[in-house]
Scaffold this motif. Sequence first.
Motif, PDB file in Angstrom:
ATOM      1  N   VAL A   1       3.815  -2.814  -0.811  1.00 44.31           N
ATOM      2  CA  VAL A   1       2.458  -2.358  -0.491  1.00 44.31           C
ATOM      3  C   VAL A   1       2.011  -2.901   0.870  1.00 44.31           C
ATOM      4  CG1 VAL A   1       1.076  -4.158  -1.682  1.00 44.31           C
ATOM      5  CG2 VAL A   1       0.202  -1.830  -1.495  1.00 44.31           C
TER       6      VAL A   1
ATOM      7  N   ASP B   1       3.726  -0.640   3.319  1.00 46.60           N
ATOM      8  CA  ASP B   1       3.076   0.674   3.301  1.00 46.60           C
ATOM      9  C   ASP B   1       1.807   0.691   4.147  1.00 46.60           C
ATOM     10  OD1 ASP B   1       5.008   1.668   1.545  1.00 46.60           O
ATOM     11  OD2 ASP B   1       3.727   1.539  -0.232  1.00 46.60           O
ATOM     12  N   ILE B   2       1.002  -0.352   4.018  1.00 43.97           N
ATOM     13  CA  ILE B   2      -0.286  -0.399   4.732  1.00 43.97           C
ATOM     14  C   ILE B   2      -0.117  -0.866   6.173  1.00 43.97           C
ATOM     15  CG2 ILE B   2      -2.596  -1.448   4.823  1.00 43.97           C
ATOM     16  CD1 ILE B   2      -2.295   0.485   2.461  1.00 43.97           C
TER      17      ILE B   2
ATOM     18  N   GLN C   1      -3.403  -2.306  -6.168  1.00 47.07           N
ATOM     19  CA  GLN C   1      -4.419  -1.531  -5.460  1.00 47.07           C
ATOM     20  C   GLN C   1      -5.081  -2.334  -4.354  1.00 47.07           C
ATOM     21  OE1 GLN C   1      -4.739   1.779  -6.038  1.00 47.07           O
ATOM     22  NE2 GLN C   1      -2.981   1.382  -7.371  1.00 47.07           N
TER      23      GLN C   1
ATOM     24  N   LYS D   1      -5.617  -0.257  -1.114  1.00 46.34           N
ATOM     25  CA  LYS D   1      -5.092   1.101  -1.031  1.00 46.34           C
ATOM     26  C   LYS D   1      -6.220   2.126  -1.081  1.00 46.34           C
ATOM     27  CE  LYS D   1      -1.203   2.110  -3.171  1.00 46.34           C
ATOM     28  NZ  LYS D   1      -0.159   2.175  -4.231  1.00 46.34           N
TER      29      LYS D   1
END
Length: 149
Positions: A22, A25-26, A57, A80
């Motif tokens: 994550v 991803d960000i 999240q 997210k």
Amino acid sequence: MELNIKKFNELTLDELYEILKVRADIFVVEQNCVYQDLDDLDKCAIHIYLRDDNGIQAYLRLIAPGKVYEEAAIGRVLSKKRHFGLATQIILAAIKEAQQQMNIGKIKLAAQVYARSLYEKIGFTQCSDEFLEDGIPHIEMILEICESS
């Protein structure tokens, strides 16, 4: 939404993998920023994240004083879903954890400039001029923790 607070050695391999995914991803893909995410600070951090049936999240890491700054540090803050209060929720959890586990009076972070108002609403104040970090405008911000926080 389940709040998780774990030291590095308490994370399962699946949790660590999901955290790193994550973050990539960000910070790498979404923000189109190539940087060295694995900086050895994860090993001494407290990892705080919100998870639901769809995975992580929101996430951040809390680092003890003396590792990044003289003060405790918050870093790698992400959400997210934007504008749902998830980032605020984990930042407040990190402040509480810092008070309980580290008995500290100040927390410092390097915020992307666009997120300044998020941190100001929580009580952080800007304590540096704007600077570029990995090509993205940042500012340092600090929170003075009062007994009543």
